[in-house]
Scaffold this motif. Structure first.
Motif, mmCIF file in Angstrom:
data_model
loop_
_atom_site.group_PDB
_atom_site.id
_atom_site.type_symbol
_atom_site.label_atom_id
_atom_site.label_comp_id
_atom_site.label_asym_id
_atom_site.label_seq_id
_atom_site.Cartn_x
_atom_site.Cartn_y
_atom_site.Cartn_z
ATOM 1 N N SER A 159 83.239 38.988 37.437
ATOM 2 C CA SER A 159 84.563 38.530 37.846
ATOM 3 C C SER A 159 85.253 37.756 36.729
ATOM 4 C CB SER A 159 84.484 37.677 39.119
ATOM 5 O OG SER A 159 83.748 36.500 38.886
ATOM 6 N N GLU A 160 84.481 37.250 35.772
ATOM 7 C CA GLU A 160 85.063 36.518 34.640
ATOM 8 C C GLU A 160 85.240 37.392 33.400
ATOM 9 O OE1 GLU A 160 82.479 33.222 33.926
ATOM 10 O OE2 GLU A 160 82.849 32.324 35.901
ATOM 11 N N ARG A 161 84.298 38.314 33.163
ATOM 12 C CA ARG A 161 84.302 39.056 31.893
ATOM 13 C C ARG A 161 84.240 40.564 32.024
ATOM 14 N NH1 ARG A 161 79.445 35.707 30.152
ATOM 15 N NH2 ARG A 161 80.258 33.751 30.914
ATOM 16 N N GLY A 162 84.151 41.079 33.251
ATOM 17 C CA GLY A 162 84.072 42.521 33.420
ATOM 18 C C GLY A 162 82.644 43.032 33.381
ATOM 19 N N TYR A 163 82.475 44.279 33.760
ATOM 20 C CA TYR A 163 81.138 44.871 33.855
ATOM 21 C C TYR A 163 80.525 45.129 32.486
ATOM 22 C CZ TYR A 163 77.488 48.189 35.226
ATOM 23 O OH TYR A 163 76.302 48.831 35.413
ATOM 24 N N GLU A 164 81.333 45.613 31.557
ATOM 25 C CA GLU A 164 80.814 45.945 30.225
ATOM 26 C C GLU A 164 80.151 44.743 29.559
ATOM 27 O OE1 GLU A 164 80.638 48.806 28.175
ATOM 28 O OE2 GLU A 164 80.895 49.728 30.128
ATOM 29 N N ARG A 165 80.744 43.574 29.729
ATOM 30 C CA ARG A 165 80.223 42.363 29.078
ATOM 31 C C ARG A 165 79.138 41.671 29.891
ATOM 32 N NH1 ARG A 165 85.978 40.011 27.126
ATOM 33 N NH2 ARG A 165 86.364 41.561 25.518
ATOM 34 N N ALA A 166 78.842 42.208 31.047
ATOM 35 C CA ALA A 166 77.804 41.607 31.895
ATOM 36 C C ALA A 166 76.434 42.117 31.454
ATOM 37 C CB ALA A 166 78.068 41.945 33.357
ATOM 38 N N SER A 167 75.943 41.562 30.368
ATOM 39 C CA SER A 167 74.618 41.946 29.880
ATOM 40 C C SER A 167 73.544 41.371 30.804
ATOM 41 C CB SER A 167 74.402 41.411 28.468
ATOM 42 O OG SER A 167 74.347 39.995 28.490
ATOM 43 N N VAL A 168 72.342 41.898 30.699
ATOM 44 C CA VAL A 168 71.235 41.379 31.501
ATOM 45 C C VAL A 168 71.017 39.905 31.185
ATOM 46 C CG1 VAL A 168 68.731 41.510 31.863
ATOM 47 C CG2 VAL A 168 70.113 43.603 31.870
ATOM 48 N N ASN A 169 71.144 39.520 29.921
ATOM 49 C CA ASN A 169 70.980 38.110 29.549
ATOM 50 C C ASN A 169 72.033 37.237 30.230
ATOM 51 O OD1 ASN A 169 68.766 38.561 27.952
ATOM 52 N ND2 ASN A 169 69.889 38.577 26.026
ATOM 53 N N GLU A 170 73.286 37.712 30.253
ATOM 54 C CA GLU A 170 74.359 36.947 30.897
ATOM 55 C C GLU A 170 74.151 36.868 32.411
ATOM 56 O OE1 GLU A 170 76.989 35.236 29.637
ATOM 57 O OE2 GLU A 170 76.124 35.575 27.668
ATOM 58 N N ILE A 171 73.714 37.964 33.005
ATOM 59 C CA ILE A 171 73.440 37.979 34.446
ATOM 60 C C ILE A 171 72.321 36.989 34.766
ATOM 61 C CG2 ILE A 171 72.593 39.386 36.379
ATOM 62 C CD1 ILE A 171 73.899 41.824 34.882
ATOM 63 N N ALA A 172 71.262 37.040 33.970
ATOM 64 C CA ALA A 172 70.129 36.130 34.174
ATOM 65 C C ALA A 172 70.571 34.675 34.058
ATOM 66 C CB ALA A 172 69.031 36.436 33.155
ATOM 67 N N LYS A 173 71.372 34.381 33.042
ATOM 68 C CA LYS A 173 71.863 33.017 32.843
ATOM 69 C C LYS A 173 72.680 32.550 34.048
ATOM 70 C CE LYS A 173 74.537 30.349 29.479
ATOM 71 N NZ LYS A 173 75.355 30.444 28.254
ATOM 72 N N ALA A 174 73.590 33.405 34.537
ATOM 73 C CA ALA A 174 74.415 33.055 35.697
ATOM 74 C C ALA A 174 73.581 32.884 36.955
ATOM 75 C CB ALA A 174 75.487 34.131 35.911
ATOM 76 N N ALA A 175 72.465 33.623 37.038
ATOM 77 C CA ALA A 175 71.580 33.542 38.199
ATOM 78 C C ALA A 175 70.586 32.394 38.094
ATOM 79 C CB ALA A 175 70.827 34.858 38.367
ATOM 80 N N GLY A 176 70.488 31.775 36.910
ATOM 81 C CA GLY A 176 69.510 30.707 36.702
ATOM 82 C C GLY A 176 68.089 31.228 36.622
ATOM 83 N N LEU A 177 67.950 32.458 36.112
ATOM 84 C CA LEU A 177 66.633 33.103 36.007
ATOM 85 C C LEU A 177 66.419 33.612 34.589
ATOM 86 C CD1 LEU A 177 66.871 35.230 39.288
ATOM 87 C CD2 LEU A 177 65.579 33.103 38.989
ATOM 88 N N SER A 178 65.219 34.080 34.325
ATOM 89 C CA SER A 178 64.941 34.668 33.015
ATOM 90 C C SER A 178 65.335 36.143 33.015
ATOM 91 C CB SER A 178 63.452 34.546 32.684
ATOM 92 O OG SER A 178 62.704 35.412 33.521
ATOM 93 N N PRO A 179 65.676 36.710 31.847
ATOM 94 C CA PRO A 179 65.972 38.157 31.777
ATOM 95 C C PRO A 179 64.804 39.004 32.277
ATOM 96 C CG PRO A 179 66.710 37.056 29.782
ATOM 97 C CD PRO A 179 65.936 36.035 30.560
#
Length: 202
Positions: A23-43
């Motif tokens: 919702s902030e950066r789009g799907y293309e920029r939603a890397s696994v690392n970014e998803i993990a960071k937003a979720a408070g988890l490890s990649p």
């Protein structure tokens, strides 16, 4: 009521992490690392629970659809059974009205999903199933007012207006006056329903 398993909790964290990033950066920029960071988890945990980013996205499609349908069901249930127009308005309110249960990140996520539906066949299939079911629901409500013959065209027009407001509010939020979307589309609906009803009576 049993407590959700650790796996369910982790998967939910990951799905919400994707929604935040997307919702902030789009799907293309939603890397696994970014998803993990937003979720408070490890990649590594993201990879453990999901085979790839698209799998997370497909779960998000299902969850956003379920949330929207719950909102529709709550609002439509408040309307008297004989008030067919009120039910159409309640449906439109559920998608567009602001308030405590509004979710701008879900709207932004849905707009991104619609863009991915153009690019990814699996996402297109999931998106189309959701839109088809929501449109059929609206069509049934509209048919109660104007009859089946005119219901499809009117429902598609109203649903397109809903989706258009989603795109505007997510892409250029300053263009949409606060609280105007539901009011405007309900006015459109009233005009279309009045015209169709008059033609049926003619």
């Amino acid at each position: 009521m049993p407590r959700p398993s650790n796996t369910e909790e982790r998967r939910q964290q990951i799905v919400l992490g994707l929604l935040r990033v997307m919702s902030e950066r789009g799907y293309e920029r939603a890397s696994v690392n970014e998803i993990a960071k937003a979720a408070g988890l490890s990649p590594g945990l993201v990879h453990y629970h999901f085979s790839d980013k698209q799998e997370i996205l497909l779960v998000l499609v299902e969850q956003l659809a379920a949330r929207a349908r719950e909102r529709v069901a709550r609002r439509v249930a408040r309307i008297a059974p004989e008030d067919a127009r009120g039910k159409v308005e309640a449906f439109l309110d559920a998608f567009l009205a602001t308030g405590a249960d509004a979710d701008p990140s879900a709207v932004a996520g849905w707009v991104t999903i619609s863009a991915e539906a153009i690019r990814q066949p699996e996402v297109r299939d999931a998106y189309e199933q959701v839109v088809r079911a929501d449109l059929e629901h609206l069509e049934g409500l509209v048919a109660s007012v104007v009859g089946k013959r005119r219901a499809r065209a009117l429902s598609v027009g109203l649903f397109a207006a809903v989706q258009g407001y989603f795109v505007l509010s997510a892409s250029a939020p300053g263009l949409v006056p606060s609280g105007s979307a539901a009011h405007t589309v309900k006015q459109m609906a009233a005009g279309l329903l009045d015209t169709a009803t008059a033609k049926e009576g003619a």
